[in-house]
Design a protein around this motif. Structure first.
Motif, short mmCIF file in Angstrom:
data_model
loop_
_atom_site.label_atom_id
_atom_site.label_comp_id
_atom_site.label_asym_id
_atom_site.label_seq_id
_atom_site.Cartn_x
_atom_site.Cartn_y
_atom_site.Cartn_z
N ASN A 227 9.42 2.50 -9.26
CA ASN A 227 8.29 2.16 -8.41
C ASN A 227 7.36 1.17 -9.09
O ASN A 227 6.79 0.29 -8.44
CB ASN A 227 7.53 3.42 -8.00
CG ASN A 227 6.61 3.18 -6.85
OD1 ASN A 227 6.97 2.51 -5.89
ND2 ASN A 227 5.40 3.72 -6.94
N THR A 228 7.20 1.29 -10.40
CA THR A 228 6.38 0.34 -11.15
C THR A 228 6.98 -1.07 -11.09
O THR A 228 6.26 -2.06 -10.89
CB THR A 228 6.23 0.78 -12.61
OG1 THR A 228 5.63 2.08 -12.63
CG2 THR A 228 5.38 -0.17 -13.41
N VAL A 229 8.29 -1.15 -11.24
CA VAL A 229 8.98 -2.45 -11.16
C VAL A 229 8.84 -3.04 -9.77
O VAL A 229 8.58 -4.25 -9.60
CB VAL A 229 10.46 -2.31 -11.58
CG1 VAL A 229 11.23 -3.59 -11.30
CG2 VAL A 229 10.56 -1.94 -13.04
N ILE A 230 8.99 -2.22 -8.74
CA ILE A 230 8.84 -2.70 -7.36
C ILE A 230 7.43 -3.20 -7.12
O ILE A 230 7.22 -4.27 -6.53
CB ILE A 230 9.21 -1.59 -6.35
CG1 ILE A 230 10.72 -1.30 -6.40
CG2 ILE A 230 8.79 -1.96 -4.94
CD1 ILE A 230 11.14 -0.10 -5.64
N LEU A 231 6.42 -2.46 -7.58
CA LEU A 231 5.04 -2.91 -7.43
C LEU A 231 4.78 -4.20 -8.18
O LEU A 231 4.08 -5.09 -7.68
CB LEU A 231 4.07 -1.83 -7.92
CG LEU A 231 3.74 -0.73 -6.93
CD1 LEU A 231 2.91 0.35 -7.59
CD2 LEU A 231 3.01 -1.29 -5.73
N SER B 72 0.82 -1.21 0.00
CA SER B 72 0.00 0.00 0.00
C SER B 72 0.86 1.27 0.00
O SER B 72 0.46 2.28 -0.59
CB SER B 72 -0.95 0.00 1.20
OG SER B 72 -0.22 -0.02 2.40
N VAL B 73 2.02 1.20 0.62
CA VAL B 73 2.92 2.36 0.62
C VAL B 73 3.39 2.65 -0.80
O VAL B 73 3.37 3.80 -1.26
CB VAL B 73 4.13 2.11 1.55
CG1 VAL B 73 5.17 3.21 1.41
CG2 VAL B 73 3.68 1.99 2.99
N PHE B 74 3.80 1.60 -1.53
CA PHE B 74 4.25 1.79 -2.90
C PHE B 74 3.10 2.16 -3.83
O PHE B 74 3.30 2.88 -4.81
CB PHE B 74 4.98 0.55 -3.40
CG PHE B 74 6.36 0.40 -2.81
CD1 PHE B 74 7.39 1.23 -3.19
CD2 PHE B 74 6.61 -0.58 -1.86
CE1 PHE B 74 8.65 1.10 -2.66
CE2 PHE B 74 7.87 -0.72 -1.31
CZ PHE B 74 8.90 0.11 -1.71
N ALA B 75 1.89 1.69 -3.52
CA ALA B 75 0.73 2.05 -4.34
C ALA B 75 0.40 3.53 -4.19
O ALA B 75 0.10 4.21 -5.18
CB ALA B 75 -0.46 1.19 -3.96
N VAL B 76 0.45 4.03 -2.98
CA VAL B 76 0.19 5.46 -2.75
C VAL B 76 1.30 6.29 -3.39
O VAL B 76 1.04 7.32 -4.02
CB VAL B 76 0.08 5.75 -1.23
CG1 VAL B 76 0.08 7.24 -0.96
CG2 VAL B 76 -1.17 5.10 -0.66
N LEU B 77 2.54 5.83 -3.26
CA LEU B 77 3.66 6.52 -3.88
C LEU B 77 3.51 6.55 -5.40
O LEU B 77 3.82 7.55 -6.04
CB LEU B 77 4.98 5.85 -3.48
CG LEU B 77 6.25 6.50 -3.99
CD1 LEU B 77 6.41 7.89 -3.41
CD2 LEU B 77 7.45 5.64 -3.62
N ARG C 4 6.98 -6.56 -8.77
CA ARG C 4 7.63 -7.63 -7.99
C ARG C 4 6.82 -7.99 -6.73
O ARG C 4 6.73 -9.16 -6.35
CB ARG C 4 9.03 -7.23 -7.58
CG ARG C 4 9.97 -7.01 -8.71
CD ARG C 4 10.41 -8.33 -9.25
NE ARG C 4 11.40 -8.11 -10.31
CZ ARG C 4 11.92 -9.08 -11.01
NH1 ARG C 4 11.57 -10.31 -10.78
NH2 ARG C 4 12.79 -8.80 -11.95
N LEU C 5 6.21 -6.99 -6.10
CA LEU C 5 5.43 -7.25 -4.89
C LEU C 5 4.11 -7.96 -5.20
O LEU C 5 3.63 -8.77 -4.41
CB LEU C 5 5.15 -5.94 -4.15
CG LEU C 5 6.33 -5.31 -3.43
CD1 LEU C 5 5.93 -3.94 -2.88
CD2 LEU C 5 6.84 -6.21 -2.30
N LEU C 6 3.53 -7.64 -6.34
CA LEU C 6 2.21 -8.19 -6.67
C LEU C 6 2.27 -9.49 -7.47
O LEU C 6 1.27 -10.18 -7.59
CB LEU C 6 1.40 -7.14 -7.44
CG LEU C 6 1.04 -5.89 -6.64
CD1 LEU C 6 0.36 -4.88 -7.54
CD2 LEU C 6 0.18 -6.22 -5.45
N ALA C 7 3.43 -9.79 -8.04
CA ALA C 7 3.54 -11.01 -8.86
C ALA C 7 3.83 -12.24 -8.02
O ALA C 7 4.21 -12.27 -6.95
CB ALA C 7 4.62 -10.84 -9.90
#
Length: 73
Positions: free
Chosen positions: A64-68, A3-8, A70-73
């Motif tokens: 940030n897109t790449v991090i999201l 959620s932190v990365f999604a808001v970011l 990786r977190l969601l995959a």
């Protein structure tokens, strides 16, 4: 943590959109307003700084897109 990365992501995307819209076409935007005198290359200092800032925010958006992903995959 996701959620932190999604808001970011939302904040960075809004900033990127605003920065892209601030860029000038030919004689519009900050380039045509005339805040500063033209430099040797014919580009205002404000325009160059705006381009640098847009590049930095675009890189942050990509990372940030790449991090999201990786977190969601």
């Amino acid at each position: 943590m996701t959620s932190v990365f999604a808001v970011l992501q939302v904040l960075v995307s809004a900033a990127l959109l605003a920065l892209v819209l601030m860029h000038s076409g030919r004689d519009a935007g900050f380039g045509g307003i005339g805040f500063t005198p033209q430099s040797q290359g014919g580009t205002h200092i404000v325009e160059r700084n705006l381009t640098r800032l847009t590049t930095i925010v675009a890189v942050l958006f990509f990372v940030n897109t790449v991090i999201l992903y990786r977190l969601l995959a």
